[in-house]
Design an enzyme around this catalytic site. Structure first.
Site, PDB file in Angstrom:
ATOM      1  N   LYS A  52       0.799  -1.233   0.000  1.00  0.00           N
ATOM      2  CA  LYS A  52       0.000   0.000   0.000  1.00  0.00           C
ATOM      3  C   LYS A  52       0.832   1.284   0.000  1.00  0.00           C
ATOM      4  O   LYS A  52       0.376   2.329  -0.478  1.00  0.00           O
ATOM      5  CB  LYS A  52      -0.942  -0.001   1.201  1.00  0.00           C
ATOM      6  CG  LYS A  52      -2.103  -0.975   1.107  1.00  0.00           C
ATOM      7  CD  LYS A  52      -3.150  -0.489   0.125  1.00  0.00           C
ATOM      8  CE  LYS A  52      -4.437  -1.291   0.219  1.00  0.00           C
ATOM      9  NZ  LYS A  52      -5.495  -0.761  -0.657  1.00  0.00           N
ATOM     10  N   SER A 303       0.576 -10.030  -0.573  1.00  0.00           N
ATOM     11  CA  SER A 303       0.367  -8.583  -0.558  1.00  0.00           C
ATOM     12  C   SER A 303       0.668  -7.897   0.769  1.00  0.00           C
ATOM     13  O   SER A 303       0.879  -6.687   0.793  1.00  0.00           O
ATOM     14  CB  SER A 303      -1.072  -8.259  -0.975  1.00  0.00           C
ATOM     15  OG  SER A 303      -1.990  -8.936  -0.139  1.00  0.00           O
TER      16      SER A 303
END
Length: 331
Positions: A52, A303
């Site tokens: 992110k 992720s």
């Protein structure tokens, strides 16, 4: 409107010295389990513990001086909030992050440790967005959306550039999907450079916003989200991310909650990686037969790695109880 390869390349220049090019780790175990040659894209090792930071930093770096001076606001279960807070700290900007009520303590602590204000409000991405938008209007804060923004998408797309540099002969990439920013940017970069590559997304059965939207042909809000993967809890994809997914993504599949939970422990045992449930979703789909690829070179997106110690302990304990008796593997 779709992100351009030039925008993704510019994002990479913006991120130079801020993010790290995360390792692409091969795995005999997961290759054997899936019938493919598996490589793990270890974004759990990225700054702030997830991908992110790429989009958040790119977005904030591209703001005008006036916008930066007013500060920024994000809404997030944790990873986007941490990325926003870290980026804002690096750039000397005030940041506020709206989190769900009773957030994962470690994720809230990380956000506050980067100097951001954390506000707990609501239980869904929709309610958190509404609170963040209120702060945008009342305090003049610039919104840093977690996925539906071209600067965010471009930042996430830098992963695609890295993948093709690390392994140009890749046949396919598997990506977990929430609001769609990660798969939008990654797929755009990959397909613009190597159109033959397959990009496959993964929703969990407890959070099917993108899957359901693709079935309807437009973004829709699902009635309920109930998943162990708090990073995949979007109730509705964005207009931009839906358009990218429709245009670039070859398929999107569902994975079971129990398969994700089991894969968190399997990644720890076999790959020596600490991975949160959302970060395990793509691999869980790969090794449980939801993705029909064979004898291909496949990159699987890991992720994020921001998981609470309590949840991690419980998942490891449950996995061991199911799979081991003493020191022997249960057949």
């Amino acid at each position: 409107m779709l992100v351009t390869l030039k925008q993704i390349q510019q994002a990479r220049a913006n991120l130079a010295g801020v993010t790290i090019p995360t390792p692409l780790q091969d795995s005999n175990t997961f290759s054997r389990l899936s019938g493919n040659e598996i490589y793990l894209k270890t974004e759990n090792l990225q700054k702030t513990g997830s991908f992110k930071i790429r989009g958040a930093y790119n977005k904030i770096a591209n703001l005008s001086k006036e916008e930066q001076g007013k500060g920024v606001v994000a809404f997030s279960a944790g990873n986007h909030g941490a990325g926003t807070a870290y980026a804002a700290q690096r750039l000397g900007i005030r940041a506020t992050v709206v989190m769900p009520e009773n957030p994962v303590a470690s994720k809230k602590n990380a956000i506050e440790s980067y100097g951001a204000r954390a506000i707990e409000f609501g239980t869904t991405s929709i309610s958190m967005y509404e609170k963040a938008y209120q702060l945008h209007q009342e305090e003049g804060l610039t919104m840093v959306h977690p996925f539906d923004d071209l600067d965010i998408i471009a930042g996430q797309g830098t992963i695609g550039l890295e993948l093709l540099e690390e392994l140009p002969e890749l046949d396919a990439v598997i990506v977990p999907v929430s609001g769609g920013g990660l798969i939008s940017g990654t797929a755009a970069a990959l397909k613009e450079i190597k159109p033959s590559i397959k990009v496959i997304g993964v929703n969990t059965e407890g959070a099917t916003a993108m899957y359901t939207s693709l079935q309807h042909g437009h973004p829709v809000e699902v009635d309920k989200v109930n998943t162990i993967a708090d990073g995949l809890m979007a109730k509705k994809p964005g207009e931009l991310t839906f358009a990218h997914t429709q245009h670039y993504v070859d398929d999107l599949v569902l994975v079971k909650e129990a398969e994700i939970a089991n894969c968190v422990s399997l990644l720890a045992e076999r790959a020596k990686l600490v991975v949160e449930p959302s970060g395990a979703a793509a691999m869980a789909a790969m090794i449980n037969g939801h993705i029909h690829l064979r004898n291909k070179k496949v990159a699987v997106m890991v992720s994020g790695g921001n998981i609470s110690f309590e949840l991690y302990q419980s998942l490891i304990r449950e996995y061991n109880q199911k799979n081991y008796r003493g020191n022997e593997v249960v057949q």
